[in-house]
Scaffold this motif. Structure first.
Motif, PDB file in Angstrom:
ATOM      1  N   UNK A 213     -55.876  60.265  38.937  1.00 17.59           N
ATOM      2  CA  UNK A 213     -55.755  61.908  38.583  1.00 17.59           C
ATOM      3  C   UNK A 213     -54.892  62.704  39.484  1.00 17.59           C
ATOM      4  N   UNK A 214     -54.614  62.075  40.744  1.00 19.58           N
ATOM      5  CA  UNK A 214     -53.980  62.899  41.750  1.00 19.58           C
ATOM      6  C   UNK A 214     -52.346  62.892  41.993  1.00 19.58           C
ATOM      7  N   UNK A 215     -51.913  63.467  42.925  1.00 21.23           N
ATOM      8  CA  UNK A 215     -50.478  63.741  43.180  1.00 21.23           C
ATOM      9  C   UNK A 215     -49.914  62.391  43.724  1.00 21.23           C
ATOM     10  N   UNK A 216     -50.545  61.648  44.500  1.00 19.89           N
ATOM     11  CA  UNK A 216     -49.784  60.611  45.068  1.00 19.89           C
ATOM     12  C   UNK A 216     -49.374  59.396  44.066  1.00 19.89           C
ATOM     13  N   UNK A 217     -50.484  58.793  43.194  1.00 21.35           N
ATOM     14  CA  UNK A 217     -49.930  57.704  42.346  1.00 21.35           C
ATOM     15  C   UNK A 217     -49.058  58.507  41.222  1.00 21.35           C
ATOM     16  N   UNK A 218     -49.279  59.613  40.969  1.00 22.73           N
ATOM     17  CA  UNK A 218     -48.730  60.329  39.493  1.00 22.73           C
ATOM     18  C   UNK A 218     -47.081  60.478  40.153  1.00 22.73           C
ATOM     19  N   UNK A 219     -46.922  60.886  41.258  1.00 24.75           N
ATOM     20  CA  UNK A 219     -45.473  61.008  42.012  1.00 24.75           C
ATOM     21  C   UNK A 219     -44.859  59.555  41.830  1.00 24.75           C
ATOM     22  N   UNK A 220     -45.545  58.817  42.029  1.00 24.85           N
ATOM     23  CA  UNK A 220     -44.974  57.299  42.213  1.00 24.85           C
ATOM     24  C   UNK A 220     -44.382  56.928  40.653  1.00 24.85           C
ATOM     25  N   UNK A 221     -45.679  57.126  39.753  1.00 29.26           N
ATOM     26  CA  UNK A 221     -45.307  56.770  38.449  1.00 29.26           C
ATOM     27  C   UNK A 221     -44.103  57.758  37.796  1.00 29.26           C
ATOM     28  N   UNK A 222     -43.918  58.983  38.033  1.00 31.61           N
ATOM     29  CA  UNK A 222     -43.249  60.010  37.374  1.00 31.61           C
ATOM     30  C   UNK A 222     -41.638  59.543  38.044  1.00 31.61           C
ATOM     31  N   UNK A 223     -41.573  59.259  39.434  1.00 34.20           N
ATOM     32  CA  UNK A 223     -40.411  58.730  39.800  1.00 34.20           C
ATOM     33  C   UNK A 223     -39.914  57.093  39.465  1.00 34.20           C
ATOM     34  N   UNK A 224     -40.829  56.584  39.181  1.00 34.23           N
ATOM     35  CA  UNK A 224     -40.488  55.056  38.692  1.00 34.23           C
ATOM     36  C   UNK A 224     -40.189  55.126  37.167  1.00 34.23           C
ATOM     37  N   UNK A 225     -40.683  55.921  36.316  1.00 33.66           N
ATOM     38  CA  UNK A 225     -40.326  56.137  34.768  1.00 33.66           C
ATOM     39  C   UNK A 225     -38.744  56.380  34.957  1.00 33.66           C
ATOM     40  N   UNK A 226     -38.391  57.097  35.893  1.00 38.34           N
ATOM     41  CA  UNK A 226     -36.878  57.355  35.775  1.00 38.34           C
ATOM     42  C   UNK A 226     -36.126  56.158  35.387  1.00 38.34           C
ATOM     43  N   UNK A 227     -36.248  55.307  36.095  1.00 44.27           N
ATOM     44  CA  UNK A 227     -35.535  53.832  35.874  1.00 44.27           C
ATOM     45  C   UNK A 227     -36.132  52.800  34.932  1.00 44.27           C
ATOM     46  N   UNK A 228     -37.611  53.086  34.880  1.00 48.28           N
ATOM     47  CA  UNK A 228     -38.551  52.108  34.053  1.00 48.28           C
ATOM     48  C   UNK A 228     -39.233  52.957  32.982  1.00 48.28           C
ATOM     49  N   UNK A 229     -38.781  53.511  32.046  1.00 51.43           N
ATOM     50  CA  UNK A 229     -39.650  54.459  31.082  1.00 51.43           C
ATOM     51  C   UNK A 229     -40.628  53.978  30.624  1.00 51.43           C
ATOM     52  N   UNK A 230     -40.591  52.580  30.505  1.00 53.57           N
ATOM     53  CA  UNK A 230     -41.761  52.081  29.939  1.00 53.57           C
ATOM     54  C   UNK A 230     -42.742  51.197  30.703  1.00 53.57           C
ATOM     55  N   UNK A 231     -42.810  51.695  32.095  1.00 52.34           N
ATOM     56  CA  UNK A 231     -43.549  50.959  33.076  1.00 52.34           C
ATOM     57  C   UNK A 231     -45.227  51.174  32.661  1.00 52.34           C
ATOM     58  N   UNK A 232     -45.750  50.025  32.835  1.00 52.42           N
ATOM     59  CA  UNK A 232     -47.326  50.107  32.589  1.00 52.42           C
ATOM     60  C   UNK A 232     -48.052  50.643  33.556  1.00 52.42           C
ATOM     61  N   UNK A 233     -49.120  51.385  33.333  1.00 46.03           N
ATOM     62  CA  UNK A 233     -49.772  52.287  34.496  1.00 46.03           C
ATOM     63  C   UNK A 233     -51.511  51.564  34.240  1.00 46.03           C
ATOM     64  N   UNK A 234     -52.162  51.811  35.263  1.00 47.77           N
ATOM     65  CA  UNK A 234     -53.643  51.320  35.319  1.00 47.77           C
ATOM     66  C   UNK A 234     -54.768  52.279  35.956  1.00 47.77           C
ATOM     67  N   UNK A 235     -55.718  52.278  35.533  1.00 53.66           N
ATOM     68  CA  UNK A 235     -56.844  53.293  36.096  1.00 53.66           C
ATOM     69  C   UNK A 235     -58.020  52.840  35.920  1.00 53.66           C
ATOM     70  N   UNK A 236     -59.020  53.590  36.535  1.00 55.21           N
ATOM     71  CA  UNK A 236     -60.310  52.725  36.431  1.00 55.21           C
ATOM     72  C   UNK A 236     -61.417  54.071  36.434  1.00 55.21           C
ATOM     73  N   UNK A 237     -62.548  53.859  36.095  1.00 55.34           N
ATOM     74  CA  UNK A 237     -63.482  54.888  35.915  1.00 55.34           C
ATOM     75  C   UNK A 237     -64.762  54.357  35.637  1.00 55.34           C
ATOM     76  N   UNK A 238     -65.900  55.320  35.688  1.00 52.75           N
ATOM     77  CA  UNK A 238     -67.185  54.744  35.462  1.00 52.75           C
ATOM     78  C   UNK A 238     -68.030  55.546  34.248  1.00 52.75           C
ATOM     79  N   UNK A 239     -69.362  54.898  34.153  1.00 54.93           N
ATOM     80  CA  UNK A 239     -69.912  55.805  33.083  1.00 54.93           C
ATOM     81  C   UNK A 239     -70.126  57.025  33.333  1.00 54.93           C
ATOM     82  N   UNK A 240     -70.504  57.549  34.471  1.00 54.44           N
ATOM     83  CA  UNK A 240     -70.892  58.852  34.896  1.00 54.44           C
ATOM     84  C   UNK A 240     -69.376  59.638  34.971  1.00 54.44           C
ATOM     85  N   UNK A 241     -69.357  60.552  34.084  1.00 52.58           N
ATOM     86  CA  UNK A 241     -67.896  61.125  34.006  1.00 52.58           C
ATOM     87  C   UNK A 241     -67.584  62.238  35.125  1.00 52.58           C
ATOM     88  N   UNK A 242     -68.573  62.351  35.783  1.00 52.24           N
ATOM     89  CA  UNK A 242     -68.372  63.230  36.905  1.00 52.24           C
ATOM     90  C   UNK A 242     -67.521  62.610  38.135  1.00 52.24           C
TER      91      UNK A 242
END
Length: 411
Positions: free
Chosen positions: A57-86
Motif C-alpha cells: 500500500x506504500x510509496x516504495x513499491x508503488x513508485x517502482x510499479x508506476x515507473x515500470x509500467x511506463x515501459x511495461x504497461x501490462x506488468x503483473x503485480x502481487x500483494x499479500x494480506x490477512x484475515x484481520x483487515x487491520x
C-alpha cells in the motif's frame, strides 16, 4: 583483500557510505531523485523471462510499479494480506493497481498457513531472523513464482530516504537536548524513579541518553534488564557492534547518523537477507531498483529537511507526486504489517507454547519466563508479541540446526 608474497594481507573497503547534503534548490534535488529512480527501474526491467513486481500500500513499491509500467504497461503485480483487515494491505493495493491500470494477484494468509509454513521458512533462512514480515514475504514470493521468474521490489527506500518513523525522533527530542547538562541529568534521575509504563518515562529516558547509546536500529525487542532475565549468559551490549559506526558517522547530524547505522546493520542483516532468502526459496529472482548507485547518490546528497519534513521520505514522495496516486504519496508507511499479536492469542500461540516446551534451549534461555509472557499475552494482559515471536524463531532455528528435533504439530 590484496596479498603480496612476503607481506601480510591488506584489506580495504571497496565502497563507503557517504551521506553528504549538497547545497541546491529543493526542486533540483527532488528532480534528481525522480530521474535516477526512473532510470534504475527501467534498467531493472531488462529480462528474457516473465517479470513482475511486488505491490503493497506504500510509496516504495508503488513508485517502482508506476515507473515500470511506463515501459511495461501490462506488468503483473502481487500483494499479500490477512484475515484481520487491520493488518491487510490487499484493499489499498487493489485500489492502487486499479489506478495504475495493472493487474494484481492477492494472497490471503490464514493462521493455519503460518503454523504449516513457519518451520520451512526458518529452514530456508539459514540464520535466525525474527522479523515477522518474513511470513507474508514467503507467501508473496510463492504466489509470484507461479507466474514470473523475476520481480521488482522496494527494499532500500526506507534506509536511503529516511522512511522509518523513528527518524523523526531527533526533532522531537531536540528541545530537551538543548537544555543545560545539569538539567538533563536531573530529568534522567526523575525518569529513573518513574514506574515502567508511566506516560513520559520513555521520552525522558531517550531524550537524556546520547544517540550512540539509545539507537541501534529498528528492532529493539528486549531491554537490558529483560535480556538479563531471559538469557542464561550475559548479553553483549549493542555498542560492541555500533560503536565503530558512530565513530565513522561523527560529523553527521542525528538523522543521517541513524541512517548510517541502519545502512550497515538493518538493511543487510534483515531487509535484504529476508528478501533474498524468501524469494530464492521459490527460485524467484528479486531485484531492488532503489539500491542502484545513482539512486543512492541522489538520496545521499539530500539534506535532512528533504528527508523528514512534514512526513517521512519527503523527497521521494514529492518526486513521485503526479506519477503515483496522491493517496499513496500521502499514506503513512505500513510495509506488509503482520498480525503476530493476533496470531499468538489464537492457534499460533498454542502451537508456540508446544514449541517452547520441547525446544531444548533451556541451557540458553529461561523458557519458563517466556511461557509466562505467552500466557499473559494470550489472556490479553499485555502485548508481548514481538518478544514471544523472537524467541519462537530462535527455538525453531535451534531445533533444526543442532540435534534435529520434530516440530510439534499444530494444536
Amino acid at each position: 583483500m590484496t596479498w603480496t608474497p612476503g607481506c601480510p594481507p591488506r584489506e580495504e573497503a571497496y565502497f563507503r557510505h557517504a551521506l553528504r547534503p549538497l547545497a541546491r534548490p529543493a526542486e533540483d534535488a527532488i528532480a534528481a531523485v525522480r530521474d535516477a529512480l526512473r532510470d534504475s527501474v527501467h534498467a531493472h526491467l531488462q529480462s528474457e523471462v516473465p517479470l513482475g513486481a511486488f505491490l503493497s500500500s506504500g510509496i516504495d513499491s508503488t513508485a517502482v510499479v508506476a515507473l515500470a509500467r511506463e515501459l511495461r504497461p501490462g506488468i503483473r503485480t502481487y500483494t499479500v494480506g490477512f484475515d484481520d483487515e487491520r493488518y491487510s494491505e490487499i484493499e489499498a493495493a487493489t485500489q492502487t493497481a486499479a489506478a495504475l491500470g495493472v493487474g494484481l494477484t492477492a494472497t490471503l494468509v490464514h493462521d493455519d498457513d503460518v503454523i504449516a509454513a513457519l518451520p520451512r521458512i526458518v529452514w530456508h533462512l539459514d540464520d535466525p531472523i525474527a522479523d515477522p514480515a518474513i511470513v507474508p514475504l514467503w507467501f508473496l514470493a510463492r504466489t509470484a513464482a507461479r507466474d514470473v521468474t523475476v520481480v521488482l521490489s522496494g527494499e532500500g527506500a526506507d534506509e536511503l530516504f529516511a522512511g522509518y518513523e523513528i527518524y523523526r525522533e531527533p526533532a522531537a527530542l531536540a528541545g530537551v537536548g538543548r537544555l543545560p547538562a545539569s538539567l538533563r541529568r536531573g530529568l534522567r534521575a526523575v525518569s529513573a524513579v518513574m514506574p515502567e509504563g508511566v506516560r513520559g518515562k520513555s521520552f525522558l529516558d531517550r531524550a537524556t541518553t546520547p544517540i550512540e547509546e539509545r539507537y541501534y536500529g529498528n528492532a529493539r525487542i528486549f531491554g537490558p534488564a529483560e535480556k538479563a532475565r531471559l538469557m542464561r549468559a550475559p548479553a553483549q551490549p549493542h555498542t560492541a557492534v555500533t560503536a565503530p559506526l558512530y565513530t565513522a558517522a561523527a560529523d553527521l547530524d542525528d538523522v543521517a547518523t541513524m541512517q548510517y547505522v541502519d545502512l550497515h546493520t538493518w538493511l543487510p542483516g534483515d531487509i535484504l537477507t529476508k528478501a533474498d532468502r524468501m524469494s530464492m526459496a521459490h527460485s524467484l529472482e528479486l531485484r531492488v531498483p532503489f539500491l542502484d548507485r545513482a539512486v543512492y547518490a541522489a538520496a545521499a546528497s539530500l539534506p535532512t529537511s528533504l528527508k523528514v519534513a512534514r512526513t517521512t521520505k519527503y523527497a521521494l514522495r514529492e518526486a513521485m507526486r503526479g506519477i503515483v496516486p496522491d493517496a499513496v504519496v500521502d499514506r503513512r508507511k505500513l510495509g506488509f504489517p503482520t498480525p503476530t499479536r493476533v496470531w499468538l492469542r489464537g492457534d499460533v500461540g498454542a502451537w508456540a507454547g508446544d514449541v517452547f516446551a520441547d525446544a531444548g534451549v533451556d541451557h540458553l534461555l529461561d523458557l519458563g519466563h517466556v511461557q509466562r509472557l505467552l500466557a499473559a499475552h494470550r489472556r490479553g494482559d499485555a502485548d508481548h508479541s514481538r518478544k514471544i515471536w523472537t524467541v519462537l524463531m530462535f527455538c525453531l532455528w535451534y531445533a533444526q540446526q543442532t540435534t534435529p528435533r520434530p516440530v510439534p504439530a499444530r494444536p
